[in-house]
Design a protein around this motif. Structure first.
Motif, PDB file in Angstrom:
ATOM      1  N   ALA A 191      42.639  48.634  42.235  1.00 57.13           N
ATOM      2  CA  ALA A 191      43.103  49.953  42.668  1.00 57.13           C
ATOM      3  C   ALA A 191      43.186  49.970  44.189  1.00 57.13           C
ATOM      4  CB  ALA A 191      42.131  51.014  42.177  1.00 57.13           C
ATOM      5  N   HIS A 192      44.109  50.750  44.689  1.00 55.90           N
ATOM      6  CA  HIS A 192      44.269  50.791  46.145  1.00 55.90           C
ATOM      7  C   HIS A 192      44.808  52.143  46.580  1.00 55.90           C
ATOM      8  CE1 HIS A 192      48.794  50.063  46.193  1.00 55.90           C
ATOM      9  NE2 HIS A 192      48.482  49.984  44.928  1.00 55.90           N
ATOM     10  N   VAL A 193      44.630  52.415  47.862  1.00 52.48           N
ATOM     11  CA  VAL A 193      45.208  53.606  48.468  1.00 52.48           C
ATOM     12  C   VAL A 193      46.529  53.189  49.096  1.00 52.48           C
ATOM     13  CG1 VAL A 193      44.937  55.332  50.271  1.00 52.48           C
ATOM     14  CG2 VAL A 193      42.975  54.687  48.856  1.00 52.48           C
ATOM     15  N   TRP A 242      46.607  57.436  45.601  1.00 51.87           N
ATOM     16  CA  TRP A 242      45.766  56.387  45.035  1.00 51.87           C
ATOM     17  C   TRP A 242      46.465  55.802  43.817  1.00 51.87           C
ATOM     18  CZ3 TRP A 242      43.485  55.727  40.238  1.00 51.87           C
ATOM     19  CH2 TRP A 242      42.431  54.794  40.156  1.00 51.87           C
ATOM     20  N   CYS A 243      46.455  54.469  43.719  1.00 49.50           N
ATOM     21  CA  CYS A 243      47.101  53.778  42.598  1.00 49.50           C
ATOM     22  C   CYS A 243      46.044  52.966  41.864  1.00 49.50           C
ATOM     23  CB  CYS A 243      48.203  52.861  43.128  1.00 49.50           C
ATOM     24  SG  CYS A 243      48.819  51.646  41.940  1.00 49.50           S
ATOM     25  N   ALA A 244      46.140  52.957  40.532  1.00 50.86           N
ATOM     26  CA  ALA A 244      45.130  52.282  39.717  1.00 50.86           C
ATOM     27  C   ALA A 244      45.205  50.772  39.826  1.00 50.86           C
ATOM     28  CB  ALA A 244      45.271  52.699  38.250  1.00 50.86           C
ATOM     29  N   LEU A 258      55.762  57.083  42.402  1.00 49.00           N
ATOM     30  CA  LEU A 258      55.414  55.760  41.907  1.00 49.00           C
ATOM     31  C   LEU A 258      54.931  54.879  43.056  1.00 49.00           C
ATOM     32  CD1 LEU A 258      58.382  54.895  39.503  1.00 49.00           C
ATOM     33  CD2 LEU A 258      56.067  55.629  38.873  1.00 49.00           C
ATOM     34  N   CYS A 259      53.928  54.079  42.744  1.00 49.10           N
ATOM     35  CA  CYS A 259      53.554  53.006  43.662  1.00 49.10           C
ATOM     36  C   CYS A 259      54.635  51.940  43.532  1.00 49.10           C
ATOM     37  CB  CYS A 259      52.191  52.422  43.285  1.00 49.10           C
ATOM     38  SG  CYS A 259      51.806  50.902  44.173  1.00 49.10           S
ATOM     39  N   THR A 260      55.286  51.616  44.631  1.00 49.67           N
ATOM     40  CA  THR A 260      56.397  50.674  44.540  1.00 49.67           C
ATOM     41  C   THR A 260      55.913  49.229  44.400  1.00 49.67           C
ATOM     42  OG1 THR A 260      56.502  50.759  46.947  1.00 49.67           O
ATOM     43  CG2 THR A 260      58.088  52.096  45.739  1.00 49.67           C
ATOM     44  N   VAL A 261      54.618  49.014  44.585  1.00 47.46           N
ATOM     45  CA  VAL A 261      54.069  47.680  44.346  1.00 47.46           C
ATOM     46  C   VAL A 261      53.859  47.473  42.847  1.00 47.46           C
ATOM     47  CG1 VAL A 261      52.138  46.117  44.769  1.00 47.46           C
ATOM     48  CG2 VAL A 261      52.936  47.646  46.590  1.00 47.46           C
ATOM     49  N   HIS A 262      53.315  48.487  42.176  1.00 51.79           N
ATOM     50  CA  HIS A 262      52.919  48.334  40.777  1.00 51.79           C
ATOM     51  C   HIS A 262      53.771  49.119  39.794  1.00 51.79           C
ATOM     52  CE1 HIS A 262      49.107  47.310  42.979  1.00 51.79           C
ATOM     53  NE2 HIS A 262      49.250  46.282  42.167  1.00 51.79           N
ATOM     54  N   ASP A 263      54.672  49.954  40.301  1.00 50.29           N
ATOM     55  CA  ASP A 263      55.510  50.777  39.439  1.00 50.29           C
ATOM     56  C   ASP A 263      54.660  51.715  38.568  1.00 50.29           C
ATOM     57  OD1 ASP A 263      58.129  51.508  38.930  1.00 50.29           O
ATOM     58  OD2 ASP A 263      58.238  50.322  37.082  1.00 50.29           O
TER      59      ASP A 263
HETATM   60 ZN   LIG Z   1      49.808  50.202  43.334  1.00 53.60          ZN
END
Ligand SMILES: [Zn+2]
Length: 160
Positions: free
Chosen positions: A131-133, A120-122, A100-105
């Motif tokens: 979206a970010h890496v 990569w996160c959407a 999980l991306c801990t910024v966006h869950d």
């Molecule tokens: Zn994210």
């Protein structure tokens, strides 16, 4: 063990048999330790089938899901193949999005970013949250710390 499946039992890959896959899996396991610290490291297992060997990325208990690994040309392609196999196994066997991306869950996806396999996160649904890496694969610990499974009780503050 299932005596009725008729399939040979999976076994561990001999140490040093597939050094490039071992190296790639070590990077993936570093990220697993940060993002799913309750899980023991993933491992490579072999299913012998019809005289050939098929190597899978498995949970510590030997369960795997998805396709067997295939040889890749470069280290980056090897890492992408191993991380995709690892993600298949973790998401299907543990029934969870990982990592999980801990910024966006949100569940992240492995992507080759300029030759560097990366998470990569959407991004968020709101405008201005693109979206970010998150990190290069194997380096999630540079952005996240392993969260303890059980929370420590905060120390009572002592009055003077
Ligand atoms: Zn994210």
């Amino acid at each position: 063990m299932s005596a009725f499946s008729g399939r040979p039992e999976p076994r561990d890959v001999p140490v040093g048999a597939y050094p490039r896959w071992d190296e790639a899996l070590a990077a993936v396991n570093r990220d697993l330790a940060v993002s799913a610290p309750e899980q023991r490291p993933l491992r490579l297992i072999v299913y012998p089938e019809t005289g050939d060997e098929y190597v899978y990325v498995a949970l510590s208990n030997g369960e795997a899901h998805g396709s067997s690994l295939t040889e890749a040309e470069t280290a980056a392609e090897t890492l992408m193949a191993v991380v995709e196999a690892a993600q298949d196994t973790v998401t299907e066997r543990l029934w969870r999005a990982w990592p999980l991306c801990t910024v966006h869950d949100l569940g992240m996806h492995p992507r080759d970013i300029d030759g560097r396999p990366s998470w990569w996160c959407a991004g968020g649904a709101r405008k201005g949250d693109p979206a970010h890496v998150r990190a290069t694969i194997g380096e999630l610990d540079t952005v996240d710390r392993a969260r303890p499974v059980t929370r420590k009780r905060p120390k009572a503050r002592r009055l003077r």
